[in-house]
Scaffold this active site. Structure first.
Site, PDB file in Angstrom:
ATOM      1  CG  ASP A  67      41.692 -27.500 -54.916  1.00 40.41           C
ATOM      2  OD1 ASP A  67      41.269 -28.592 -55.347  1.00 40.41           O
ATOM      3  OD2 ASP A  67      40.937 -26.576 -54.568  1.00 40.41           O
ATOM      4  CG  ASP A 136      34.732 -18.110 -49.265  1.00 44.69           C
ATOM      5  OD1 ASP A 136      34.702 -18.769 -50.342  1.00 44.69           O
ATOM      6  OD2 ASP A 136      35.684 -18.198 -48.460  1.00 44.69           O
ATOM      7  CG  HIS A 138      36.761 -20.680 -52.175  1.00 44.32           C
ATOM      8  ND1 HIS A 138      36.248 -20.836 -50.913  1.00 44.32           N
ATOM      9  CD2 HIS A 138      36.849 -21.934 -52.682  1.00 44.32           C
ATOM     10  CE1 HIS A 138      36.025 -22.120 -50.669  1.00 44.32           C
ATOM     11  NE2 HIS A 138      36.374 -22.814 -51.732  1.00 44.32           N
ATOM     12  CD  GLU A 143      39.106 -19.801 -48.611  1.00 47.49           C
ATOM     13  OE1 GLU A 143      38.115 -19.304 -49.176  1.00 47.49           O
ATOM     14  OE2 GLU A 143      39.005 -20.726 -47.791  1.00 47.49           O
TER      15      GLU A 143
HETATM   16  C1  GLP Z   1      36.460 -26.666 -51.915  1.00 44.83           C
HETATM   17  C2  GLP Z   1      37.192 -26.873 -53.231  1.00 44.83           C
HETATM   18  C3  GLP Z   1      36.547 -26.091 -54.358  1.00 44.83           C
HETATM   19  C4  GLP Z   1      35.040 -26.353 -54.381  1.00 44.83           C
HETATM   20  C5  GLP Z   1      34.441 -25.953 -53.055  1.00 44.83           C
HETATM   21  C6  GLP Z   1      32.935 -26.138 -53.007  1.00 44.83           C
HETATM   22  O1  GLP Z   1      36.789 -25.468 -51.327  1.00 44.83           O
HETATM   23  N1  GLP Z   1      38.567 -26.490 -53.129  1.00 44.83           N
HETATM   24  O2  GLP Z   1      37.140 -26.451 -55.597  1.00 44.83           O
HETATM   25  O3  GLP Z   1      34.450 -25.634 -55.437  1.00 44.83           O
HETATM   26  O4  GLP Z   1      35.042 -26.751 -52.036  1.00 44.83           O
HETATM   27  O5  GLP Z   1      32.602 -27.471 -52.705  1.00 44.83           O
HETATM   28  P1  GLP Z   1      31.164 -28.087 -52.857  1.00 44.83           P
HETATM   29  O6  GLP Z   1      30.990 -28.362 -54.326  1.00 44.83           O
HETATM   30  O7  GLP Z   1      31.201 -29.369 -52.079  1.00 44.83           O
HETATM   31  O8  GLP Z   1      30.196 -27.108 -52.347  1.00 44.83           O
END
Ligand code: GLP
Length: 259
Positions: A67, A136, A138, A143
Protein backbone atom coordinates in the site's frame (compact mmCIF):
# COMPACT_ATOMS: atom_id res chain seq x y z
CA UNK A 1 -3.43 -20.93 9.82
CA UNK A 2 -0.22 -21.80 11.67
CA UNK A 3 0.42 -19.65 14.77
CA UNK A 4 4.02 -19.48 15.95
CA UNK A 5 4.25 -18.04 19.48
CA UNK A 6 7.74 -16.82 20.38
CA UNK A 7 9.08 -15.39 23.63
CA UNK A 8 10.28 -12.19 21.94
CA UNK A 9 9.76 -10.23 18.75
CA UNK A 10 13.45 -10.74 17.97
CA UNK A 11 13.00 -14.51 17.96
CA UNK A 12 9.82 -14.26 15.89
CA UNK A 13 11.47 -11.93 13.37
CA UNK A 14 14.41 -14.31 12.92
CA UNK A 15 12.12 -17.27 12.28
CA UNK A 16 10.01 -15.32 9.80
CA UNK A 17 13.11 -14.03 8.01
CA UNK A 18 14.44 -17.57 7.73
CA UNK A 19 11.35 -18.55 5.72
CA UNK A 20 12.10 -15.79 3.21
CA UNK A 21 15.84 -16.42 3.15
CA UNK A 22 15.28 -20.13 2.48
CA UNK A 23 12.82 -19.37 -0.30
CA UNK A 24 15.19 -16.91 -2.00
CA UNK A 25 18.07 -19.38 -1.75
CA UNK A 26 15.92 -22.08 -3.35
CA UNK A 27 14.47 -19.78 -6.00
CA UNK A 28 16.48 -16.59 -6.72
CA UNK A 29 13.50 -15.28 -8.74
CA UNK A 30 11.11 -15.39 -5.79
CA UNK A 31 8.30 -12.82 -5.98
CA UNK A 32 7.77 -11.09 -2.63
CA UNK A 33 4.86 -9.08 -1.31
CA UNK A 34 6.21 -6.62 1.25
CA UNK A 35 4.75 -4.64 4.13
CA UNK A 36 5.57 -1.46 5.98
CA UNK A 37 5.01 -0.41 9.61
CA UNK A 38 7.22 -0.82 12.64
CA UNK A 39 6.58 -4.56 12.92
CA UNK A 40 8.61 -5.97 9.98
CA UNK A 41 11.70 -3.82 10.62
CA UNK A 42 13.55 -6.45 12.69
CA UNK A 43 12.73 -9.09 10.11
CA UNK A 44 14.10 -6.86 7.34
CA UNK A 45 17.29 -6.38 9.39
CA UNK A 46 17.63 -10.12 9.65
CA UNK A 47 17.11 -10.56 5.89
CA UNK A 48 19.86 -7.97 5.32
CA UNK A 49 22.15 -9.84 7.71
CA UNK A 50 21.67 -13.01 5.65
CA UNK A 51 22.69 -11.07 2.52
CA UNK A 52 25.87 -9.84 4.22
CA UNK A 53 26.80 -13.02 6.05
CA UNK A 54 25.25 -15.93 4.17
CA UNK A 55 25.61 -14.73 0.59
CA UNK A 56 21.85 -14.67 -0.06
CA UNK A 57 21.15 -12.56 -3.13
CA UNK A 58 18.02 -10.57 -4.02
CA UNK A 59 19.36 -9.51 -7.44
CA UNK A 60 16.63 -11.35 -9.30
CA UNK A 61 13.90 -11.03 -6.68
CA UNK A 62 10.92 -8.85 -7.55
CA UNK A 63 8.68 -7.23 -4.97
CA UNK A 64 5.29 -5.57 -4.76
CA UNK A 65 4.34 -3.59 -1.66
CA UNK A 66 0.95 -3.65 -0.04
CA UNK A 67 0.00 0.00 0.00
CA UNK A 68 0.84 3.70 -0.19
CA UNK A 69 -0.70 6.90 1.12
CA UNK A 70 -2.57 9.03 -1.41
CA UNK A 71 -0.84 12.37 -1.87
CA UNK A 72 2.63 11.48 -0.62
CA UNK A 73 5.55 11.61 -3.05
CA UNK A 74 7.98 8.67 -3.01
CA UNK A 75 10.58 11.02 -1.52
CA UNK A 76 8.32 12.04 1.38
CA UNK A 77 9.82 10.66 4.58
CA UNK A 78 6.51 9.15 5.68
CA UNK A 79 5.77 7.53 2.32
CA UNK A 80 5.89 3.78 2.19
CA UNK A 81 8.29 3.90 -0.80
CA UNK A 82 10.74 5.91 1.31
CA UNK A 83 10.25 3.50 4.22
CA UNK A 84 11.06 0.49 2.04
CA UNK A 85 14.14 2.10 0.52
CA UNK A 86 15.49 2.97 3.97
CA UNK A 87 14.51 -0.14 5.91
CA UNK A 88 15.17 -2.87 3.37
CA UNK A 89 16.08 -2.07 -0.22
CA UNK A 90 19.24 -0.09 0.63
CA UNK A 91 20.42 -2.90 2.87
CA UNK A 92 20.14 -5.76 0.35
CA UNK A 93 21.29 -6.19 -3.25
CA UNK A 94 17.82 -5.93 -4.82
CA UNK A 95 17.56 -3.98 -8.09
CA UNK A 96 15.31 -0.98 -7.30
CA UNK A 97 13.76 -1.39 -10.75
CA UNK A 98 12.41 -4.74 -9.55
CA UNK A 99 10.68 -3.17 -6.53
CA UNK A 100 7.15 -1.87 -6.86
CA UNK A 101 5.16 0.43 -4.60
CA UNK A 102 1.82 1.94 -5.62
CA UNK A 103 2.14 5.56 -6.72
CA UNK A 104 0.33 7.77 -4.21
CA UNK A 105 0.48 10.66 -6.66
CA UNK A 106 -1.12 8.80 -9.58
CA UNK A 107 -3.43 11.10 -11.57
CA UNK A 108 -5.72 8.18 -12.26
CA UNK A 109 -5.66 6.05 -9.08
CA UNK A 110 -8.06 3.44 -10.48
CA UNK A 111 -5.80 2.89 -13.50
CA UNK A 112 -2.75 2.72 -11.20
CA UNK A 113 -4.45 0.02 -9.11
CA UNK A 114 -5.57 -1.98 -12.16
CA UNK A 115 -2.04 -1.83 -13.64
CA UNK A 116 -0.58 -3.00 -10.31
CA UNK A 117 -2.87 -6.02 -10.24
CA UNK A 118 -1.83 -6.85 -13.81
CA UNK A 119 1.87 -6.54 -12.98
CA UNK A 120 1.49 -9.03 -10.11
CA UNK A 121 -0.46 -11.42 -12.31
CA UNK A 122 2.11 -11.15 -15.12
CA UNK A 123 4.88 -11.90 -12.60
CA UNK A 124 3.14 -15.20 -11.84
CA UNK A 125 1.65 -14.02 -8.53
CA UNK A 126 3.24 -13.41 -5.15
CA UNK A 127 5.20 -16.35 -3.72
CA UNK A 128 5.47 -15.00 -0.15
CA UNK A 129 3.39 -12.13 1.19
CA UNK A 130 4.64 -10.37 4.33
CA UNK A 131 1.95 -8.77 6.50
CA UNK A 132 1.61 -6.82 9.71
CA UNK A 133 -1.77 -6.26 11.34
CA UNK A 134 -3.50 -3.09 12.46
CA UNK A 135 -4.86 -2.90 16.01
CA UNK A 136 -8.36 -3.09 14.47
CA UNK A 137 -7.46 -6.29 12.60
CA UNK A 138 -6.74 -4.71 9.21
CA UNK A 139 -4.21 -6.05 6.73
CA UNK A 140 -2.57 -3.61 4.28
CA UNK A 141 -5.10 -0.76 4.58
CA UNK A 142 -8.19 -2.95 4.40
CA UNK A 143 -10.16 -1.47 7.25
CA UNK A 144 -13.17 -3.01 9.05
CA UNK A 145 -16.09 -3.15 6.61
CA UNK A 146 -13.95 -3.97 3.56
CA UNK A 147 -15.14 -6.84 1.38
CA UNK A 148 -13.01 -9.93 1.87
CA UNK A 149 -12.81 -10.30 -1.90
CA UNK A 150 -11.66 -6.70 -2.50
CA UNK A 151 -9.01 -5.91 -5.12
CA UNK A 152 -6.36 -3.17 -5.18
CA UNK A 153 -8.16 0.15 -4.88
CA UNK A 154 -8.42 3.53 -3.18
CA UNK A 155 -9.31 3.00 0.48
CA UNK A 156 -10.24 5.21 3.44
CA UNK A 157 -8.47 5.05 6.81
CA UNK A 158 -10.48 4.82 10.02
CA UNK A 159 -9.85 7.43 12.74
CA UNK A 160 -8.21 4.76 14.91
CA UNK A 161 -5.71 3.87 12.17
CA UNK A 162 -4.97 7.55 11.58
CA UNK A 163 -4.27 7.81 15.31
CA UNK A 164 -2.07 4.66 15.41
CA UNK A 165 -0.04 5.77 12.41
CA UNK A 166 0.33 9.35 13.67
CA UNK A 167 1.69 8.04 16.96
CA UNK A 168 4.24 5.83 15.24
CA UNK A 169 5.24 7.78 12.16
CA UNK A 170 3.95 11.33 11.96
CA UNK A 171 5.37 12.71 15.20
CA UNK A 172 1.94 12.30 16.76
CA UNK A 173 0.35 14.85 14.45
CA UNK A 174 -2.92 13.30 13.24
CA UNK A 175 -3.63 16.21 10.91
CA UNK A 176 -0.63 15.21 8.80
CA UNK A 177 -1.72 11.61 8.22
CA UNK A 178 -3.39 11.16 4.82
CA UNK A 179 -6.87 9.71 5.20
CA UNK A 180 -6.79 7.84 1.89
CA UNK A 181 -4.44 5.21 0.53
CA UNK A 182 -4.01 2.89 -2.41
CA UNK A 183 -4.05 -0.66 -1.09
CA UNK A 184 -3.93 -4.20 -2.33
CA UNK A 185 -7.30 -5.80 -1.59
CA UNK A 186 -7.98 -8.68 0.77
CA UNK A 187 -8.73 -10.85 -2.26
CA UNK A 188 -5.44 -9.81 -3.86
CA UNK A 189 -3.47 -10.62 -0.70
CA UNK A 190 -5.12 -14.00 -0.21
CA UNK A 191 -3.94 -15.10 -3.68
CA UNK A 192 -0.32 -15.15 -2.46
CA UNK A 193 1.02 -18.69 -2.33
CA UNK A 194 2.35 -18.27 1.20
CA UNK A 195 1.59 -15.65 3.85
CA UNK A 196 3.87 -14.59 6.70
CA UNK A 197 2.14 -12.26 9.16
CA UNK A 198 3.93 -10.66 12.11
CA UNK A 199 2.22 -9.30 15.23
CA UNK A 200 4.00 -7.93 18.27
CA UNK A 201 2.94 -6.25 21.49
CA UNK A 202 -0.11 -6.14 23.73
CA UNK A 203 -1.90 -3.60 21.52
CA UNK A 204 -2.20 -6.32 18.84
CA UNK A 205 -3.66 -8.98 21.18
CA UNK A 206 -7.33 -8.26 20.33
CA UNK A 207 -6.57 -8.14 16.60
CA UNK A 208 -4.70 -11.46 16.77
CA UNK A 209 -7.56 -13.04 18.74
CA UNK A 210 -10.05 -11.86 16.11
CA UNK A 211 -7.88 -13.00 13.22
CA UNK A 212 -7.17 -16.49 14.59
CA UNK A 213 -10.14 -17.41 16.74
CA UNK A 214 -12.91 -15.03 15.69
CA UNK A 215 -15.37 -15.72 12.89
CA UNK A 216 -14.37 -14.85 9.33
CA UNK A 217 -15.65 -11.32 9.00
CA UNK A 218 -15.07 -8.12 7.08
CA UNK A 219 -14.88 -6.41 10.48
CA UNK A 220 -11.50 -8.06 11.03
CA UNK A 221 -10.11 -8.33 7.52
CA UNK A 222 -7.13 -10.41 8.70
CA UNK A 223 -9.63 -13.17 9.55
CA UNK A 224 -9.80 -13.89 5.80
CA UNK A 225 -6.45 -15.63 6.26
CA UNK A 226 -8.33 -18.47 7.97
CA UNK A 227 -9.32 -19.51 4.44
CA UNK A 228 -5.70 -19.56 3.23
CA UNK A 229 -3.93 -22.91 3.01
CA UNK A 230 -0.43 -21.69 3.89
CA UNK A 231 -0.64 -18.71 6.26
CA UNK A 232 1.90 -18.38 9.10
CA UNK A 233 1.40 -15.97 12.00
CA UNK A 234 4.52 -15.08 14.01
CA UNK A 235 3.65 -13.46 17.37
CA UNK A 236 5.41 -12.57 20.54
CA UNK A 237 3.88 -13.61 23.88
CA UNK A 238 2.10 -10.29 24.36
CA UNK A 239 0.33 -10.39 20.98
CA UNK A 240 -0.68 -14.03 21.56
CA UNK A 241 -1.87 -13.44 25.14
CA UNK A 242 -5.63 -13.58 24.38
CA UNK A 243 -5.58 -16.78 22.29
CA UNK A 244 -7.53 -19.58 23.97
CA UNK A 245 -5.39 -22.27 22.30
CA UNK A 246 -2.07 -20.41 22.58
CA UNK A 247 -0.10 -23.31 24.10
CA UNK A 248 -1.47 -25.75 21.57
CA UNK A 249 -0.50 -23.50 18.61
CA UNK A 250 2.99 -23.01 20.06
CA UNK A 251 3.51 -26.75 20.41
CA UNK A 252 2.04 -27.58 16.98
CA UNK A 253 4.04 -24.95 15.11
CA UNK A 254 7.29 -25.84 16.91
CA UNK A 255 6.76 -29.45 15.84
CA UNK A 256 6.11 -28.45 12.22
CA UNK A 257 9.07 -26.02 12.13
CA UNK A 258 11.39 -28.74 13.43
CA UNK A 259 10.45 -31.10 10.56
C1 GLP B 1 -0.47 0.35 8.55
C2 GLP B 1 -0.06 -0.50 7.35
C3 GLP B 1 -0.18 -1.98 7.65
C4 GLP B 1 0.51 -2.31 8.97
C5 GLP B 1 -0.12 -1.50 10.08
C6 GLP B 1 0.48 -1.80 11.44
O1 GLP B 1 -1.84 0.44 8.66
N1 GLP B 1 -0.85 -0.19 6.20
O2 GLP B 1 0.38 -2.73 6.58
O3 GLP B 1 0.40 -3.69 9.23
O4 GLP B 1 0.07 -0.12 9.78
O5 GLP B 1 1.67 -1.07 11.64
P1 GLP B 1 2.70 -1.35 12.79
O6 GLP B 1 3.49 -2.55 12.36
O7 GLP B 1 3.57 -0.13 12.84
O8 GLP B 1 1.94 -1.59 14.03
Amino acid sequence: MEVVVCKTKEEASKLAASIITKAVKANPKTVLGLATGSTPVLMYDEMARAVREEGVSYREVRSWNLDEYVGLAPTHEQSYRYFMNENLFKKIDIDLANTHVLNGLAEDPAAECAAYEKQIKDAGGIDIQVLGIGSDGHIAFNEPGTSLSSRTSVVYLTPSTVKDNARLFFGGNEAEVPTRALSMGVGTICEAKKIVLLAFGANKADAVKGMVEGGISQFCTASALQMHGDAWVFCDEAAAAKLALKDYYAWRSATKLAL
